[in-house]
Design an enzyme around this catalytic site. Structure first.
Site, PDB file in Angstrom:
ATOM      1  N   ARG A  33       5.140 121.885  54.172  1.00 62.72           N
ATOM      2  CA  ARG A  33       4.434 123.230  54.022  1.00 62.72           C
ATOM      3  C   ARG A  33       2.933 123.100  54.185  1.00 62.72           C
ATOM      4  O   ARG A  33       2.417 124.099  54.957  1.00 62.72           O
ATOM      5  CB  ARG A  33       4.696 123.887  52.607  1.00 62.72           C
ATOM      6  CG  ARG A  33       6.271 124.130  52.543  1.00 62.72           C
ATOM      7  CD  ARG A  33       6.627 124.784  51.032  1.00 62.72           C
ATOM      8  NE  ARG A  33       6.417 123.784  49.987  1.00 62.72           N
ATOM      9  CZ  ARG A  33       5.911 123.773  48.803  1.00 62.72           C
ATOM     10  NH1 ARG A  33       5.831 125.032  48.237  1.00 62.72           N
ATOM     11  NH2 ARG A  33       5.748 122.640  48.213  1.00 62.72           N
ATOM     12  N   ASN A  51       9.663 126.662  50.034  1.00 65.96           N
ATOM     13  CA  ASN A  51      10.718 125.868  50.048  1.00 65.96           C
ATOM     14  C   ASN A  51      11.896 126.711  49.675  1.00 65.96           C
ATOM     15  O   ASN A  51      11.800 127.445  48.692  1.00 65.96           O
ATOM     16  CB  ASN A  51      10.486 124.646  48.976  1.00 65.96           C
ATOM     17  CG  ASN A  51       9.818 123.523  49.267  1.00 65.96           C
ATOM     18  OD1 ASN A  51       9.537 123.181  50.534  1.00 65.96           O
ATOM     19  ND2 ASN A  51       9.394 122.770  48.696  1.00 65.96           N
TER      20      ASN A  51
END
Length: 108
Positions: A33, A51
């Protein structure tokens, strides 16, 4: 429903493009990320990623068509240094009337 269609770069347009994605593989616990945000920021894209409970990373990017195409390639082939991408599915790719986000965020 996600689909895995890797299309050629859309023609440049004054209207922004959007792309929703879901990345499979070893993409959690490897700073995926963080690197996605870094890549989006470097391309001038806005949106988000997070996530997912199934072990994937999901998100959306918006911006100019050429940069969306570059991000699509990055999500499919590169990712973070320690990630291992199995595949990246794309749910939506197309023009939007305006940007829905002011920056790219990592969501919890």
């Amino acid at each position: 429903i996600f689909f895995s269609t890797y299309m050629s770069c859309p023609c440049p347009s004054p209207m922004p493009y959007a792309l929703k994605f879901k990345v499979f593989g070893k993409v959690q616990g490897v700073f995926f990320r963080k690197y996605t945000k870094k890549q989006a920021d470097s391309l001038g894209l806005v949106g988000w990623c997070k996530n997912h409970v199934d072990g994937t990373v999901v998100g959306e990017v918006q911006g100019a068509a050429p940069q969306i195409h570059t991000m699509k390639t990055w999500l499919t082939t590169e990712g973070s240094p320690k990630s291992r991408i199995e595949r990246c599915d794309f749910e939506f790719e197309g023009q939007v009337k305006q940007l829905d986000y002011g920056k790219f965020d990592i969501r919890k």
